[in-house]
Design an enzyme around this catalytic site. Structure first.
Site, short mmCIF file in Angstrom:
data_model
loop_
_atom_site.label_atom_id
_atom_site.label_comp_id
_atom_site.label_asym_id
_atom_site.label_seq_id
_atom_site.Cartn_x
_atom_site.Cartn_y
_atom_site.Cartn_z
N GLY A 1 -34.94 54.27 97.51
CA GLY A 1 -36.07 53.08 98.11
C GLY A 1 -35.00 51.95 98.12
O GLY A 1 -34.65 51.30 97.19
N ARG B 1 -32.78 59.43 98.51
CA ARG B 1 -33.28 59.96 96.82
C ARG B 1 -32.43 61.75 97.03
O ARG B 1 -33.26 62.96 96.74
CB ARG B 1 -34.74 60.02 97.44
CG ARG B 1 -35.16 58.65 97.23
CD ARG B 1 -36.89 58.59 97.08
NE ARG B 1 -37.45 57.53 97.71
CZ ARG B 1 -37.52 56.34 96.60
NH1 ARG B 1 -37.22 56.39 95.26
NH2 ARG B 1 -38.20 55.66 96.89
N ASP C 1 -34.69 53.45 88.45
CA ASP C 1 -34.46 54.58 87.72
C ASP C 1 -34.35 56.30 87.71
O ASP C 1 -33.27 56.38 86.65
CB ASP C 1 -35.61 54.86 86.46
CG ASP C 1 -36.64 55.15 87.92
OD1 ASP C 1 -36.88 55.08 88.90
OD2 ASP C 1 -37.78 55.73 87.75
N THR D 1 -35.31 47.73 92.29
CA THR D 1 -36.49 48.31 92.97
C THR D 1 -38.13 46.95 93.04
O THR D 1 -37.71 45.69 92.21
CB THR D 1 -37.03 49.24 91.92
OG1 THR D 1 -38.82 49.44 92.18
CG2 THR D 1 -37.27 48.82 90.91
N ASP E 1 -40.58 47.17 93.10
CA ASP E 1 -41.75 47.66 91.88
C ASP E 1 -41.67 46.91 90.54
O ASP E 1 -42.65 46.99 90.30
CB ASP E 1 -41.89 49.14 90.91
CG ASP E 1 -42.69 50.23 93.10
OD1 ASP E 1 -42.74 49.13 93.86
OD2 ASP E 1 -42.56 51.67 92.55
N ASP F 1 -40.16 46.98 88.06
CA ASP F 1 -40.94 48.37 86.46
C ASP F 1 -39.58 48.99 85.57
O ASP F 1 -39.63 49.67 85.18
CB ASP F 1 -41.70 49.60 86.70
CG ASP F 1 -41.11 50.53 88.23
OD1 ASP F 1 -40.12 49.91 88.25
OD2 ASP F 1 -41.95 51.50 88.47
N ARG G 1 -45.44 52.21 91.85
CA ARG G 1 -46.02 53.57 92.15
C ARG G 1 -46.59 53.92 90.70
O ARG G 1 -47.52 54.56 90.36
CB ARG G 1 -44.67 54.50 92.11
CG ARG G 1 -44.14 55.54 91.80
CD ARG G 1 -43.24 56.65 91.44
NE ARG G 1 -43.54 55.93 93.57
CZ ARG G 1 -43.66 57.65 93.73
NH1 ARG G 1 -44.35 58.28 93.90
NH2 ARG G 1 -42.96 57.46 95.71
O1 F6P Z 1 -40.20 52.44 94.40
C1 F6P Z 1 -40.18 51.88 95.64
C2 F6P Z 1 -41.02 52.63 96.08
O2 F6P Z 1 -41.15 51.04 97.50
C3 F6P Z 1 -42.24 53.03 95.38
O3 F6P Z 1 -42.84 51.05 95.28
C4 F6P Z 1 -42.41 53.75 96.33
O4 F6P Z 1 -44.33 54.63 95.96
C5 F6P Z 1 -41.16 53.58 97.02
O5 F6P Z 1 -40.23 53.30 96.75
C6 F6P Z 1 -41.94 54.49 98.70
O6 F6P Z 1 -40.95 55.74 98.81
P1 F6P Z 1 -39.76 55.90 100.56
O7 F6P Z 1 -39.66 54.71 101.15
O8 F6P Z 1 -39.50 56.74 99.75
O9 F6P Z 1 -41.28 56.14 100.66
#
Ligand code: F6P
Length: 343
Positions: free
Chosen positions: A10, A72, A103, A125, A127, A129, A171
């Site tokens: 992301g 991804r 990760d 990230t 997040d 994390d 997440r």
């Molecule tokens: O991993 C970061 C994140 O922003 C999460 O908080 C979220 O669940 C995910 O990516 C969303 O990803 P995407 O943009 O691929 O839907």
């Protein structure tokens, strides 16, 4: 040296600041040449590239997203994927590869490093994390956006004497929720680290009414778990290449349960990808820039298989595999701050 670079997973604000810092120090101080792979690991597999030099990386410091695009793409799921990556990197005669990602992205770097590719990682990230680093760039911007949303929601929620649930990203860890919750003065903050106790949520909201305030703001991480719902709340059951469901919707379910229990009108808003968009904060630009400089320095000191990290206020580095072993969750200290502010 000839160096490849990619951004995976992301996106988050500050990716362009890392790219710019790596290229500027590499070109101006080491006479390096760079190639950017498009859309993360997909660009390596498909050999889709763009030139990275002073011209292509000027004016991007303050821009969100990533000029390299992202995806991804899980090389592990592709037959002979790692061999294909190695071939493409060899064709470009690269001395090193800098992968900017979380990760999932770094788990591919680890595998490639085991196969002899000179990888250096930069943690990313919103997040926040990733294990081994005290902060990822992008988080500060996401928290600022979420906090501003909580601030704005106060007036309209008060005007209508409502409960307002705000769903934020996160997440597996509640860093955005706890930080925006505390900074924004939320009355209830719910994170994946703690089981949600609906009786306690109800008590805190009723306490607001009893104190005369007659409105309440609830911040919840997308990855938190409701006691009356099995697992995390997701849209559909499709998994991405790394096996993640698309989390979304806990805010609405929580709002319905609060309204059912209290009788107070309850609305929900999901901030979603607004938290990942737009211009990075000055803090994130600084952190991203420091990471970029540290990454290119690691390459030139021949210290491969390492991830640049923030430790306290200083930049260091750790083995990439240490960052993917487990998730860095919100600690008891911050949870205590949150509890200390509640009745
Ligand atoms: O991993 C970061 C994140 O922003 C999460 O908080 C979220 O669940 C995910 O990516 C969303 O990803 P995407 O943009 O691929 O839907």
């Amino acid at each position: 040296m000839r160096i490849g670079m990619l951004t995976g997973g992301g996106d988050c604000p500050g990716l362009n600041a890392v790219i710019r810092a790596v290229v500027r120090k590499g070109v101006l101080h080491y006479q390096d040449e760079f190639i950017g792979f498009m859309e993360g690991w997909r660009g390596v597999l498909d050999d889709r590239t763009m030139p990275l030099n002073l011209d292509t990386t000027t004016g991007i410091l303050q821009k969100g997203g990533t000029i390299l695009r992202s995806s991804r793409t899980n090389v592990k799921k592709i037959e002979d994927g790692f061999e294909r990556c190695r071939e493409v990197l060899a064709t470009h005669k690269l001395d090193a590869l800098i992968a900017i990602g979380g990760d999932d992205t770094q788990s591919i770097s680890v595998e490639l490093a085991r196969r002899g590719v000179n990888c250096v990682g930069v943690p990313k990230t919103i997040d926040n994390d990733l294990m081994g680093t005290d902060a990822c760039f992008g988080f500060d911007t996401a928290v600022s956006i979420a906090t501003e949303a909580v601030d704005r929601l106060h007036s309209t929620t008060e005007a209508h004497s409502r409960v307002q649930v705000v769903e934020v990203m996160g997440r597996d860890a509640g860093w955005i929720a706890i930080t925006a919750g505390i900074a924004g003065g939320a009355d209830v903050t719910l994170v994946p680290e703690l089981e949600i106790d609906m009786d306690e949520v109800e008590r805190l909201i009723r306490a607001r009414w009893e104190s005369g305030k007659r409105f309440a703001i609830v911040v919840v991480s997308e990855g938190a778990k409701l006691p009356h719902v099995a697992g995390q709340v997701a849209v559909g059951d499709k998994l991405d290449a790394f096996g993640h469901v698309r989390l979304s919707g806990i805010g609405q379910l929580l709002a319905e349960e609060i309204e059912r229990r209290t009788g107070y009108e309850t609305r929900s808003v999901n901030l979603g990808h607004t938290q990942r968009g737009g211009t990075p904060t000055a803090n994130d630009r600084m952190l991203a820039t420091r990471y970029g400089i540290a990454a290119i320095d690691l390459v030139h000191s021949g210290r491969f298989g390492r991830l640049v990290v923030l430790r306290g206020t200083g930049i260091g580095d750790i083995p990439i595999e240490d960052s993917i072993a487990k998730t860095r969750t919100v600690g008891e200290d911050l949870l205590e701050v949150m509890r200390a502010l509640q009745p």
